[in-house]
Design a protein around this motif. Structure first.
Motif, mmCIF file in Angstrom:
data_model
loop_
_atom_site.group_PDB
_atom_site.id
_atom_site.type_symbol
_atom_site.label_atom_id
_atom_site.label_comp_id
_atom_site.label_asym_id
_atom_site.label_seq_id
_atom_site.Cartn_x
_atom_site.Cartn_y
_atom_site.Cartn_z
ATOM 1 N N LEU A 419 4.564 29.038 21.603
ATOM 2 C CA LEU A 419 3.375 29.721 21.101
ATOM 3 C C LEU A 419 3.111 29.404 19.621
ATOM 4 O O LEU A 419 1.952 29.287 19.205
ATOM 5 C CB LEU A 419 3.558 31.234 21.294
ATOM 6 N N LEU A 420 4.173 29.237 18.840
ATOM 7 C CA LEU A 420 3.991 29.030 17.401
ATOM 8 C C LEU A 420 3.122 27.803 17.097
ATOM 9 O O LEU A 420 2.134 27.927 16.368
ATOM 10 C CB LEU A 420 5.356 28.956 16.692
ATOM 11 N N PRO A 421 3.449 26.611 17.630
ATOM 12 C CA PRO A 421 2.578 25.468 17.326
ATOM 13 C C PRO A 421 1.145 25.661 17.800
ATOM 14 O O PRO A 421 0.205 25.278 17.111
ATOM 15 C CB PRO A 421 3.225 24.295 18.072
ATOM 16 N N VAL A 422 0.997 26.301 18.960
ATOM 17 C CA VAL A 422 -0.347 26.496 19.521
ATOM 18 C C VAL A 422 -1.188 27.390 18.597
ATOM 19 O O VAL A 422 -2.362 27.145 18.361
ATOM 20 C CB VAL A 422 -0.232 27.114 20.939
ATOM 21 N N LEU A 423 -0.562 28.422 18.054
ATOM 22 C CA LEU A 423 -1.299 29.332 17.171
ATOM 23 C C LEU A 423 -1.505 28.722 15.793
ATOM 24 O O LEU A 423 -2.538 28.912 15.158
ATOM 25 C CB LEU A 423 -0.542 30.657 16.995
ATOM 26 N N LEU A 424 -0.488 28.013 15.336
ATOM 27 C CA LEU A 424 -0.510 27.547 13.943
ATOM 28 C C LEU A 424 -1.399 26.321 13.739
ATOM 29 O O LEU A 424 -2.072 26.203 12.705
ATOM 30 C CB LEU A 424 0.936 27.268 13.492
ATOM 31 N N MET A 425 -1.408 25.416 14.709
ATOM 32 C CA MET A 425 -2.109 24.144 14.484
ATOM 33 C C MET A 425 -3.600 24.311 14.156
ATOM 34 O O MET A 425 -4.062 23.740 13.182
ATOM 35 C CB MET A 425 -1.877 23.208 15.653
ATOM 36 N N PRO A 426 -4.360 25.102 14.945
ATOM 37 C CA PRO A 426 -5.777 25.219 14.579
ATOM 38 C C PRO A 426 -5.977 25.845 13.201
ATOM 39 O O PRO A 426 -6.911 25.505 12.486
ATOM 40 C CB PRO A 426 -6.358 26.151 15.655
ATOM 41 N N VAL A 427 -5.055 26.737 12.839
ATOM 42 C CA VAL A 427 -5.173 27.425 11.550
ATOM 43 C C VAL A 427 -4.888 26.465 10.386
ATOM 44 O O VAL A 427 -5.365 26.650 9.275
ATOM 45 C CB VAL A 427 -4.191 28.632 11.545
ATOM 46 N N LEU A 428 -4.121 25.410 10.662
ATOM 47 C CA LEU A 428 -3.721 24.479 9.597
ATOM 48 C C LEU A 428 -4.747 23.367 9.356
ATOM 49 O O LEU A 428 -4.603 22.608 8.400
ATOM 50 C CB LEU A 428 -2.377 23.829 9.947
ATOM 51 N N ILE A 429 -5.758 23.299 10.210
ATOM 52 C CA ILE A 429 -6.666 22.140 10.119
ATOM 53 C C ILE A 429 -7.314 21.967 8.736
ATOM 54 O O ILE A 429 -7.250 20.868 8.171
ATOM 55 C CB ILE A 429 -7.715 22.186 11.256
ATOM 56 N N PRO A 430 -7.921 23.020 8.158
ATOM 57 C CA PRO A 430 -8.535 22.778 6.842
ATOM 58 C C PRO A 430 -7.512 22.343 5.801
ATOM 59 O O PRO A 430 -7.797 21.473 4.962
ATOM 60 C CB PRO A 430 -9.151 24.135 6.465
ATOM 61 N N LEU A 431 -6.307 22.903 5.892
ATOM 62 C CA LEU A 431 -5.255 22.534 4.934
ATOM 63 C C LEU A 431 -4.859 21.074 5.130
ATOM 64 O O LEU A 431 -4.709 20.320 4.165
ATOM 65 C CB LEU A 431 -4.039 23.444 5.135
ATOM 66 N N LEU A 432 -4.712 20.688 6.389
ATOM 67 C CA LEU A 432 -4.293 19.316 6.686
ATOM 68 C C LEU A 432 -5.314 18.312 6.147
ATOM 69 O O LEU A 432 -4.936 17.329 5.493
ATOM 70 C CB LEU A 432 -4.118 19.145 8.201
ATOM 71 N N ILE A 433 -6.594 18.590 6.390
ATOM 72 C CA ILE A 433 -7.643 17.659 5.909
ATOM 73 C C ILE A 433 -7.535 17.510 4.390
ATOM 74 O O ILE A 433 -7.504 16.399 3.849
ATOM 75 C CB ILE A 433 -9.052 18.178 6.300
ATOM 76 N N ALA A 434 -7.462 18.655 3.709
ATOM 77 C CA ALA A 434 -7.424 18.619 2.239
ATOM 78 C C ALA A 434 -6.151 17.944 1.736
ATOM 79 O O ALA A 434 -6.190 17.151 0.783
ATOM 80 C CB ALA A 434 -7.531 20.039 1.702
ATOM 81 N N CYS A 435 -5.016 18.227 2.398
ATOM 82 C CA CYS A 435 -3.742 17.659 1.935
ATOM 83 C C CYS A 435 -3.724 16.140 2.106
ATOM 84 O O CYS A 435 -3.225 15.419 1.232
ATOM 85 C CB CYS A 435 -2.570 18.276 2.705
ATOM 86 N N VAL A 436 -4.252 15.661 3.221
ATOM 87 C CA VAL A 436 -4.290 14.211 3.437
ATOM 88 C C VAL A 436 -5.163 13.558 2.366
ATOM 89 O O VAL A 436 -4.801 12.521 1.794
ATOM 90 C CB VAL A 436 -4.803 13.888 4.871
ATOM 91 N N GLN A 437 -6.285 14.207 2.054
ATOM 92 C CA GLN A 437 -7.174 13.641 1.031
ATOM 93 C C GLN A 437 -6.493 13.570 -0.338
ATOM 94 O O GLN A 437 -6.537 12.545 -0.995
ATOM 95 C CB GLN A 437 -8.451 14.493 0.912
ATOM 96 N N VAL A 438 -5.856 14.687 -0.748
ATOM 97 C CA VAL A 438 -5.245 14.669 -2.092
ATOM 98 C C VAL A 438 -4.044 13.722 -2.133
ATOM 99 O O VAL A 438 -3.778 13.100 -3.157
ATOM 100 C CB VAL A 438 -4.835 16.089 -2.585
ATOM 101 N N THR A 439 -3.348 13.591 -1.015
ATOM 102 C CA THR A 439 -2.205 12.671 -0.992
ATOM 103 C C THR A 439 -2.706 11.224 -1.055
ATOM 104 O O THR A 439 -2.111 10.384 -1.748
ATOM 105 C CB THR A 439 -1.344 12.898 0.271
ATOM 106 N N GLN A 440 -3.801 10.960 -0.364
ATOM 107 C CA GLN A 440 -4.396 9.612 -0.446
ATOM 108 C C GLN A 440 -4.835 9.308 -1.879
ATOM 109 O O GLN A 440 -4.570 8.220 -2.404
ATOM 110 C CB GLN A 440 -5.606 9.521 0.486
ATOM 111 N N ASP A 441 -5.476 10.297 -2.486
ATOM 112 C CA ASP A 441 -5.940 10.113 -3.870
ATOM 113 C C ASP A 441 -4.754 9.894 -4.805
ATOM 114 O O ASP A 441 -4.797 9.034 -5.692
ATOM 115 C CB ASP A 441 -6.745 11.331 -4.335
ATOM 116 N N ALA A 442 -3.700 10.691 -4.591
ATOM 117 C CA ALA A 442 -2.513 10.558 -5.451
ATOM 118 C C ALA A 442 -1.864 9.192 -5.249
ATOM 119 O O ALA A 442 -1.455 8.534 -6.220
ATOM 120 C CB ALA A 442 -1.513 11.662 -5.142
#
Lengths: 479, 234
Positions: A419-442
């Motif tokens: 249940l944890l991944p199922v609940l957590l993954m959709p909630v993490l989407i905005p964070l994931l998008i932003a984190c990938v962008q800042v890591t790419q920029d870095a």
């Protein structure tokens, strides 16, 4: 002193778990300094009664008024962290109970309970009897005026039961009211106590006994009679022997400094456990490295055209390793019902949340650093840039904030691991998008200001998740 | 008070109103609104797509409000509202996804394009699905209500953040409304508004009916509990 000074008053208490009624209209009173023994067949409601008195569960109907300033509680489980030593356990809970002389009090109790020699061994290496003694030491750590013990004699041999009874007599002699449940009446000890016999949540017998043998006869007769003989005997109003009542000091005022100290104590406990077992780190690292290996073959990351995938791959690996670690990190507080002890303590639930968040954040950040270095070596990329530290730490904070809350949320559900991944993954989407962008920029060597919009999003995400976590953690850890 | 087995008048009234509005909306979509010159008949999906998306978003908001009020007040009715709205929202978001894909194939040449609104709908769909799974993994208890309420709040606050993230990331979705004008001819706008109205009334009809069912389920559970009590007392 006379047991007329009411410590606890229960009136019309009704409690049910969906299709199972535990109590219906229960009335009861406990006096200060009393020694009360609750017995009855399985399912009579003994443990639930203790949990209700401890404030760990709520009744649907009725009132429970307690003037006990400090309650000590021992459940069937030990309440201890098995990877920590007896000394570390007591010192940790002393900080949680905000005792000023924590280490000294811990040393006293270890001495009193005969555990000094084993004070630095992990709890998991102690014998059952020692763990039981240590659990009771934990229950009396903050000098409660009401001590609730659920089956304290269970699983102990006769000598160990006798030794435990002596310890309890000593505690009661200091003015503590002791309420314990038991099925064990083999002790041939003289003891003046009040016997309560419960059957299907009803108080059938309430009378005074002078020895365990006397209680055993009442218990066996009542068991044979079942519910038919439901005659309630009024307890004689006799003096409780040698009860010296200490007026318990109320807890000192709660200041920000105390709050922060408790947050740090929880985080420190988690980190200490992790340093000792390296369970999370080892599993998370191995899983993360395996994920990188799989990604490298799935996307042929050595090709220049797909180098931009590396930050995405890194964050995906971090999120998946997070699922592994979060569940285990939170489960440590529930495994031996240590969370119940934390819930009884004068501790804000948000302090537990922040402490756990901090511990998980540090562990996940360590994993992230190693995975970053692995990606740097394996793919020969320029990932070590000044902005990378900010990119990783801000993203990991968001992951830990939402992950800690949701991992606790699913702790008592069926199939929590799935249940944890199922609940957590959709909630993490905005964070994931932003984190990938800042890591790419870095990784591209851009300065922080170039990614300010994304950092703003991460910042807002983190603020919202931490706030929601702090506000709702109390509801999350309730039974 | 015991819920009556008969459907209440308000629900019957809403069912009738929904039927009238839906028939009216269908007439307006296929007979009144003009055919869009570029997209042709496929553009008609747009009226249902936007309306179901609106209801899905609104239902999600209602779940959030129900969850919040349950945590604040602890009253059973707020939990019933949250769970009922989440289930209906799930159905409408599913319609949004399917209608979006049907529209995207002839217009964009693929069933799925990673643009903002479709992606947000998919995220919402996943969240609603997770919410229902969480609900099913817990019995009908206060625990279930509390745990779901916390998730209902966490999930809701994620949606606007995902919106911004995906918007900044990439977007090729046509703007239905801009700040200055809707960009639609008056007849199309009127049709869209009637569709929005019809779907909204349909949502409230489903919601009231689902709330009633949830109440009946809980009353039945209470009856079973009372029977268990009698056995317990015996």
């Amino acid at each position: 002193m006379e047991p007329t000074d009411t410590l606890l008053h229960i009136q019309g208490l009704s409690k049910r778990y969906q299709f199972r009624r535990v109590f219906a209209n229960l009335d009861m009173e406990l006096a200060r300094g009393e020694w009360v023994l609750i017995c009855g067949p399985n399912g009579a409601g003994k443990s639930t009664l203790l949990r209700l008195i401890a404030g760990l569960e709520k009744a649907q109907v009725g009132s429970l008024t307690s003037v006990a300033a400090r309650i000590g509680y021992l459940s069937h489980a030990s309440g201890l962290y098995e990877d920590l030593s007896p000394r570390e356990n007591l010192e940790f809970f002393a900080k949680i109970f905000r005792l000023e002389n924590g280490p000294q009090r811990a040393a006293e109790l270890l001495e009193q309970f005969g555990l000094t020699e084993r004070r630095d061994d992990p709890v998991r290496s102690l014998s059952r009897g020692m763990i039981r003694r240590l659990s009771i030491a934990l229950a009396v750590l903050h000098q409660p005026d009401l001590l609730l013990l659920d089956e304290p004699f269970s699983g102990l041999d006769y000598d160990a039961q006798l030794a435990l009874l002596d310890l309890l007599k000593g505690i009661q002699a200091q003015g503590c009211t002791i309420v314990l449940t038991t099925h064990e009446f083999s002790l041939e000890e003289a003891l003046d106590f009040r016997l309560l016999y419960l059957h299907k949540g009803k108080l059938i017998h309430d009378q005074r006994c002078r020895a365990f043998a006397e209680a055993r006869d009442i218990y066996q007769n009542a068991m044979r009679a079942g519910q038919k003989e439901t005659k309630k005997t009024k307890p004689p109003t006799e003096k409780t022997p040698q009860a010296r009542l200490n007026t318990p000091a109320s807890h000192p005022p709660y200041r920000l400094r105390d709050y922060l100290a408790q947050v740090w104590a929880v985080a420190q406990k988690d980190l200490r456990t992790e340093m000792r077992t390296r369970e999370l780190l080892n599993f998370m690292l191995l899983f993360g490295l395996s994920a990188i290996l799989i990604f490298s073959f799935a996307f042929n990351l050595m090709s220049n055209a797909v180098r931009n995938f590396i930050p995405g791959m890194l964050w995906t690996a971090l999120i998946f390793t997070g699922f592994l670690g979060l569940s285990k990190a939170v489960n440590r507080d529930f495994a031996n019902q240590s969370m119940d002890v934390l819930r009884i303590a004068p501790l804000e639930p948000s302090a537990i949340y922040l402490g756990k968040l901090l511990g998980i954040f540090i562990v996940q950040l360590s994993v992230a650093v190693v995975l970053l270095l692995a990606a740097l070596i394996l793919f020969n990329t320029a990932l070590l840039q000044p902005a990378m530290a900010t990119a990783l730490s801000s993203g990991i904070l968001g992951l830990a904030a939402s992950g800690t809350l949701l991992a606790t949320l699913v702790e008592r559900t069926r199939s929590r691991e799935m249940l944890l991944p199922v609940l957590l993954m959709p909630v993490l989407i905005p964070l994931l998008i932003a984190c990938v962008q800042v890591t790419q920029d870095a990784a591209a060597g851009l300065a922080l200001v170039e990614s300010l919009a994304w950092y703003r999003l991460i910042f807002i995400y983190n603020i919202i998740m931490v706030s929601v976590g702090m506000l709702t953690y109390g509801s999350t850890i309730e039974n | 008070m015991q819920t009556s087995a008969r459907t209440p008048k308000l629900i019957n009234l809403l069912i009738a109103l929904s039927a009238i509005l839906l028939i009216g909306a269908l007439w307006m979509v296929f007979a009144y609104a003009p055919l869009e010159q570029t997209m042709g008949i496929v553009q008609k999906i747009f009226y249902f797509h936007v309306s179901s998306a609106w209801v899905g978003f609104f239902a999600f908001f209602v779940t959030f409000v129900g969850s919040l009020l349950y945590l604040l007040r602890g009253q059973d009715r707020w939990d019933r509202l949250a769970v009922a709205s989440a289930e209906i929202g799930f159905v409408f978001i599913s319609i949004t996804l399917v209608s979006g894909m049907l529209w995207a194939k002839p217009v964009w040449g693929a069933y799925w394009v990673w643009e903002m609104r479709l992606t947000i709908s998919l995220i919402q769909w996943l969240i609603y699905f997770s919410y229902t799974l969480l609900r099913r993994s817990l019995a009908h208890t206060e625990d279930a209500a509390r745990v779901s309420a916390v998730y209902g709040i966490v999930a809701f606050v994620t949606v606007p953040l995902s919106w911004f993230a995906i918007r900044w990331w990439r977007t090729i979705h046509p703007q239905v409304f801009s700040s200055s004008s809707s960009g639609l001819p008056a007849s199309m706008l009127a049709t869209l508004l009637v569709c929005l109205g019809a779907f909204s009334v349909l949502y409230f009809t489903f919601l009231l009916q689902r709330l009633r069912l949830e109440k009946l389920v809980r009353e039945r559970l209470a009856v079973l509990s009372a029977e268990a009590d009698r056995e317990w007392a015996a």
